[in-house]
Design an enzyme around this catalytic site. Structure first.
Site, PDB file in Angstrom:
ATOM      1  N   HIS A 236       5.310 -34.440  51.707  1.00 60.33           N
ATOM      2  CA  HIS A 236       5.807 -32.981  51.561  1.00 60.33           C
ATOM      3  C   HIS A 236       5.283 -32.134  50.501  1.00 60.33           C
ATOM      4  O   HIS A 236       5.982 -31.250  50.209  1.00 60.33           O
ATOM      5  CB  HIS A 236       7.449 -33.211  51.673  1.00 60.33           C
ATOM      6  CG  HIS A 236       7.955 -33.569  53.016  1.00 60.33           C
ATOM      7  ND1 HIS A 236       9.167 -34.079  52.808  1.00 60.33           N
ATOM      8  CD2 HIS A 236       7.641 -33.613  54.005  1.00 60.33           C
ATOM      9  CE1 HIS A 236       9.450 -34.547  54.209  1.00 60.33           C
ATOM     10  NE2 HIS A 236       8.546 -34.131  55.015  1.00 60.33           N
TER      11      HIS A 236
ATOM     12  N   ASN B 167       9.278 -37.241  48.781  1.00 59.77           N
ATOM     13  CA  ASN B 167       9.941 -36.563  47.788  1.00 59.77           C
ATOM     14  C   ASN B 167       8.771 -35.795  47.043  1.00 59.77           C
ATOM     15  O   ASN B 167       7.543 -36.331  47.309  1.00 59.77           O
ATOM     16  CB  ASN B 167      10.213 -37.435  46.503  1.00 59.77           C
ATOM     17  CG  ASN B 167      11.531 -38.356  47.296  1.00 59.77           C
ATOM     18  OD1 ASN B 167      12.398 -37.856  47.936  1.00 59.77           O
ATOM     19  ND2 ASN B 167      11.748 -39.601  47.062  1.00 59.77           N
TER      20      ASN B 167
ATOM     21  N   CYS C 190      -7.863 -10.398  43.542  1.00 61.39           N
ATOM     22  CA  CYS C 190      -7.452 -10.234  44.947  1.00 61.39           C
ATOM     23  C   CYS C 190      -6.104 -10.063  44.988  1.00 61.39           C
ATOM     24  O   CYS C 190      -5.628  -9.390  46.143  1.00 61.39           O
ATOM     25  CB  CYS C 190      -8.143 -11.093  45.980  1.00 61.39           C
ATOM     26  SG  CYS C 190      -7.179 -12.853  45.474  1.00 61.39           S
TER      27      CYS C 190
ATOM     28  N   THR D 266      16.482 -42.705  52.316  1.00 64.83           N
ATOM     29  CA  THR D 266      16.542 -41.533  53.494  1.00 64.83           C
ATOM     30  C   THR D 266      17.383 -41.490  54.453  1.00 64.83           C
ATOM     31  O   THR D 266      17.949 -42.761  55.116  1.00 64.83           O
ATOM     32  CB  THR D 266      15.031 -41.716  54.091  1.00 64.83           C
ATOM     33  OG1 THR D 266      14.876 -40.584  54.670  1.00 64.83           O
ATOM     34  CG2 THR D 266      14.900 -42.819  54.658  1.00 64.83           C
TER      35      THR D 266
ATOM     36  N   ASN E 147      19.740 -48.200  51.972  1.00 66.00           N
ATOM     37  CA  ASN E 147      20.531 -47.252  51.738  1.00 66.00           C
ATOM     38  C   ASN E 147      21.816 -47.330  51.515  1.00 66.00           C
ATOM     39  O   ASN E 147      22.536 -48.054  52.523  1.00 66.00           O
ATOM     40  CB  ASN E 147      20.234 -46.279  53.136  1.00 66.00           C
ATOM     41  CG  ASN E 147      20.253 -44.534  52.538  1.00 66.00           C
ATOM     42  OD1 ASN E 147      19.692 -43.969  51.397  1.00 66.00           O
ATOM     43  ND2 ASN E 147      21.016 -44.063  53.428  1.00 66.00           N
TER      44      ASN E 147
END
Length: 251
Positions: free
Chosen positions: A126, A109, A160, A198, A223
């Site tokens: 991630h 997450n 830049c 998951t 889950n």
């Protein structure tokens, strides 16, 4: 799973966690969804429903329409800031405080709910949706700071012209090497591995369950729905993180 077998499985996991020298927990989007943060696919609704996810979560999509992608992430960031850690997050934070050095928490997450619940050392596979980074690697000396970027959609470096992008892993990008290496070490060395919320469809994170089991760990999938890696676990609990973790980790 019958009620009696479910109770036995919960007891087994609770006892194993109580005596484990190392507990590795991998969390996915389902855990954040309990706090009201939609999964990536679920967030593709309303105004965003007509867009290909790759347009909103890839370097190519960002370069094609930076303002559009920036607005998408600005909306998601607002949702994360409004969300609160749920009972599952809080249970993991409390366990880490009671058992220092035992828990390694790995998350797919990009929100900060684990950190707000006390797990500040969470391994983030991630990235972090609240963090900014440059689109191009800055080669100037001194390196330009994203905090000094000129406001805009997205902000831009005044020196830049480099664009600011969200600090998340997009489609086609590699996971941070240090993060995945640390996660794999934790999977290899743990006594208990909990795979929470998951679908098991995103690799290489999905491979942590089988890696832990091959190394001798007790692996549990937590889950409410079937996952693609259920067969990698000795125990499967059809429950959410908020339903299961407070009891399993109350030791």
């Amino acid at each position: 799973m019958a009620a009696s077998k479910t109770a036995e499985a919960r007891k087994l996991l609770q006892q194993a966690a109580a005596h484990a020298g190392g507990v590795c927990v991998l969390t996915g989007a389902g855990m954040s969804a309990e706090s009201g943060i939609p999964t990536f696919r679920d967030a593709m609704t309303g105004l965003w429903s007509r867009f290909d996810p790759a347009q909103l979560a890839s370097e190519e999509g960002f370069r094609a329409d930076p303002a559009h992608v920036w607005d998408w992430y600005a909306e998601r960031r607002e949702g994360v800031r409004a969300a609160q850690p749920n009972a599952g997050h809080l249970a993991l934070g409390a366990f880490a405080r009671r058992r220092p050095g035992v828990l390694t928490l790995v998350s797919q997450n990009v929100d900060d709910l684990h950190q707000r619940a006390g797990n500040t050392d969470t391994i983030r596979l991630h990235g972090d949706i609240q963090r900014d980074q440059w689109l191009e690697r800055c080669t100037r000396v001194p390196v330009c700071d994203t905090r000094d970027a000129q406001p805009g959609r997205p902000p831009r470096c005044a020196r830049c012209g480099n664009l600011v992008r969200p600090g998340v892993v997009w489609f086609g990008e590699m996971l941070p090497t240090d993060a995945i290496d640390a996660a794999e070490r934790a999977a290899r060395s743990c006594d208990v591995a909990l795979i929470v919320g998951t679908s098991g469809a995103v690799w290489p994170a999905a491979g942590l369950a089988s890696r832990a089991r091959r190394s001798g760990a007790l692996v549990a999938i937590i889950n409410p729905h079937a996952s693609e890696i259920d067969d990698d676990a000795q125990v499967v609990l059809r429950a959410t993180a908020a339903q299961a973790l407070p009891t399993l980790l109350a030791i």
